[in-house]
Design an enzyme around this catalytic site. Structure first.
Site, PDB file in Angstrom:
ATOM      1  N   HIS A   1       0.759  -1.198   0.112  1.00  0.00           N
ATOM      2  CA  HIS A   1      -0.005  -0.112   0.039  1.00  0.00           C
ATOM      3  C   HIS A   1       0.864   1.193  -0.139  1.00  0.00           C
ATOM      4  O   HIS A   1       1.875   1.270   0.628  1.00  0.00           O
ATOM      5  CB  HIS A   1      -0.811   0.040   1.200  1.00  0.00           C
TER       6      HIS A   1
ATOM      7  N   ARG B   1      -6.748  10.354   0.172  1.00  0.00           N
ATOM      8  CA  ARG B   1      -6.482  10.695  -1.196  1.00  0.00           C
ATOM      9  C   ARG B   1      -7.971  11.002  -1.773  1.00  0.00           C
ATOM     10  O   ARG B   1      -8.177  11.669  -2.563  1.00  0.00           O
ATOM     11  CB  ARG B   1      -5.864   9.868  -2.189  1.00  0.00           C
TER      12      ARG B   1
END
Ligand SMILES: Cc1cc2nc3c(=O)[nH]c(=O)nc-3n(C[C@H](O)[C@H](O)[C@H](O)COP(=O)(O)OP(=O)(O)OC[C@H]3O[C@@H](n4cnc5c(N)ncnc54)[C@H](O)[C@@H]3O)c2cc1C
Length: 604
Positions: free
Chosen positions: A236, A256
């Site tokens: 990740h 995000r």
């Protein structure tokens, strides 16, 4: 003869995360007796840590979404080596599984007109993740537990399974120990569902908790089941990197999704520098468009920060290697900047990302509403796992099923964020249903008492060697360092060969580890028993990664940096050979039906 308690169930589910709980609920609803075993306390599985949301094409926020787009997104994200049948079932059934959670009491965030709210996430074309702030997993576990607890499921908490038992080809039982008291337990069952989660603890930097030592993968492998796609490990892009004590802890992609951007030490949004060709048409070409996308403008395309995790991780590594990293070896993730765009921005961030706010405040003394976070890639998820039938989730060992992160197929070479929480409820349900059906066709098998005795003897061997032997943690740390350095985000042949050669000495050391004290809650003993699992999955990952001479999804090789179309035609399989060695083979991908191909074509 070792002393042990015996329990008998029609279906035994090993693992009480989302997949295990959902499987247990379904099997129990089918009217068979169900036992549920988990390593920690009920409610503490990995699923509880999930933050961002559950991917399901509910089309509540964008009515252009449907199962076909979700299917196409999942296949593109997995770079077309997914089990297309699983990807199809997943996309079709996830909305019903989410609505079912709602009916069972899950309190999702809402749209202004009262529907389940959905957020943007990497690789999903439309806002698709049903969520509860950034604590979605907690709500999922709470709901499944509340529902399951009334179904008459027998729960065996803090119990670790160390061996599956067979009668001929068929699996008929499992043997384990209670973590608290150290006593052994034997479970007889007509069908077993593995739902044991991932393998992250094979690496040094990981978002995974202590429980994720590849147990289910190894139990299945030792019982003769095939493992598939083990080279595909997901790193990740955003884990905490500072302070060192929390290195690897996840920073959810929802940051995000809510408008957070990645910058290098020069303050530049480097993600615009490298947009893969197959995502170019769907990706914003300027910052303004990217921002509008995160705020729900349907005419805008997603910002490059929401490209797939494999790609974002590699871009971060590139920036760091080029000397444009942050002080502690990562890059900056900035959500504070949205205050310039949103009135009351700091409050908005705290409301949308409460866990992230507290995580950074408490662990790093940093206020994310004011200051960019320092982040870097962390080992997060494994796409590979037990090879199962797409419809029933049964492995090649009769009576042995697998669901959730420990099963392979749905994600191919890379998982899209949010697709795990949907995977575990879709295929958890299926595994429970088919395991119950299978159990109805069986009688209880015969357990080999000699095998049980041998399993107990092996489990107690670290005590026989005593504390003067090498401690298990030294071996565990050496393995984690090696996997991190040699079979990590960027791989190549010489380094992986070194890793493969390094595994045998580690195995030898693992065979000699000793522990002191007694059997009651002895973490050293537990760590000693985990080593076999960690070594097995590490070998599987390394062998498969060496064999796949291309870069695809989570598997990136700097000696073969491109995708090779010839490698899009097979999955890699490992199984235990007759002599006990790991055998590797290629399984051709089954031909995809024309209607599914057409869906992919229509959604590129
Ligand atoms: C921090 C974090 C955030 C995440 N956020 C998201 C997200 O927003 N959306 C998303 O889709 N995915 C997310 N994921 C991934 C997702 O949470 C997991 O992939 C998923 O929850 C796995 O569920 P599972 O049921 O397969 O296994 P788990 O939830 O991992 O449960 C495994 C169970 O198996 C038990 N177990 C293991 N070994 C044994 C053994 N030997 N004997 C007995 N029991 C055993 C454990 O005790 C546990 O009960 C996130 C992961 C992390 C780490």
């Amino acid at each position: 003869m070792p002393d042990y308690q015996t329990h008998e169930h029609d279906v035994l589910v090993i693992g009480a995360g989302g997949a295990g709980l959902r499987a247990a609920i379904e099997a129990s609803a089918a009217g068979v007796s169900v036992g549920l075993v988990c390593k920690s306390l009920l409610g503490k599985a990995h699923t509880v840590m999930a933050e961002g949301g559950i991917a399901a094409a509910l089309s509540n926020v964008d009515d252009r979404d449907n199962w076909q787009v979700h299917f196409a997104d999942t296949m593109r994200g997995g770079q077309y080596v997914n089990n297309w049948r699983m990807a199809e079932l997943h996309a079709k059934e996830a909305p019903d599984r989410v609505r079912e959670l709602e009916a069972w009491g899950a309190v999702f965030d809402r749209t202004s007109d009262g529907k389940i709210l959905q957020r943007n996430f990497g690789g999903h074309r439309y806002p698709r993740l049903a969520h509860v702030g950034d604590r979605t997993g907690l709500e999922m576990i709470r709901t499944l537990q509340d529902h399951g607890i009334h179904q008459g499921i027998d729960v065996h908490m803090e119990c670790t399974i160390i061996r599956l038992l067979k009668d001929g080809d068929r699996v008929v039982g499992a043997f384990g120990y209670e973590r608290e008291r150290g006593r052994f337990k034997l479970f007889r069952a007509k069908a077993i569902v593995l739902a044991t989660g991932g393998v992250g603890r094979a690496y040094k930097i990981t978002s995974n908790s202590w429980e994720y030592t590849g147990d289910g993968h190894t139990l299945a492998y030792d019982a003769g089941a095939d493992l598939m796609d083990m080279e595909f490990v997901q790193f990740h892009p955003t884990g905490m990197i500072w302070p060192p004590s929390v290195r690897g802890l996840l920073v959810t992609e929802a940051v995000r999704g809510e408008g957070g951007v990645l910058r290098n030490s020069e303050g530049r949004r480097f993600m615009f520098d490298d947009i893969p060709a197959n995502y170019r048409a769907q990706t914003a070409d300027n910052e303004e468009e990217g921002w509008r996308y995160t705020q729900g403008d349907k005419a805008a395309r997603r910002p490059p920060e929401l490209l797939t995790r494999d790609h974002v991780s590699r871009c971060i590594v590139r920036e760091v290697k080029a000397g444009r990293g942050s002080p502690h070896g990562g890059v900056f993730l900035d959500i504070a900047w949205i205050k310039a765009r949103i009135p009351n921005g700091a409050e908005h961030i705290k409301k949308k990302l409460p866990s992230m706010y507290h995580q950074f405040k408490q662990l790093a003394d940093l206020d994310i509403t004011q200051t960019p976070m320092e982040i870097g890639p962390t080992t997060h998820y494994i796409m590979g796992g037990v090879r199962v039938d797409g419809d029933t989730q049964m492995s090649n060992v009769p009576g042995l099923f697998a669901a959730g992160e420990c099963a392979a197929g749905i994600n191919g070479a890379n998982r899209l964020g949010g697709n795990s929480l949907s995977d575990i409820i879709v295929f958890g349900k299926r595994a429970g249903e088919y395991a119950a059906r299978f159990s109805r066709t069986q009688t209880s098998g015969t357990i080999d008492a000699g095998e049980v005795e041998e399993a107990a003897r092996q489990a107690l061997a670290p005590f026989d060697r005593g504390p003067s032997g090498e401690g298990p943690y030294q071996v565990q740390y050496a393995l984690q360092d090696m996997m991190q350095d040699l079979v990590g985000i960027v791989r190549n042949e010489p380094e992986m060969q070194r890793a493969l050669e390094g595994l045998e000495p580690l195995r030898e050391r693992a065979r000699r580890v000793g522990v002191g004290g007694h059997r009651e809650y002895n973490p050293g003993w537990h760590a000693a028993l985990d080593l076999h699992n960690l070594l097995t999955v590490s070998e599987a990952i390394t062998r498969c990664a060496l064999e796949r001479k291309e870069s695809r999804g989570g598997h990136f090789r700097d000696d073969h940096p491109d995708k090779d179309p010839a490698c899009a035609t097979f999955n890699l399989i490992v199984r235990k050979g007759r002599g006990g060695d790991m055998e590797l083979s290629r399984a051709p991908l089954p031909e995809m039906p024309a209607e599914l191909k057409a869906i992919i074509e229509a959604n590129t």
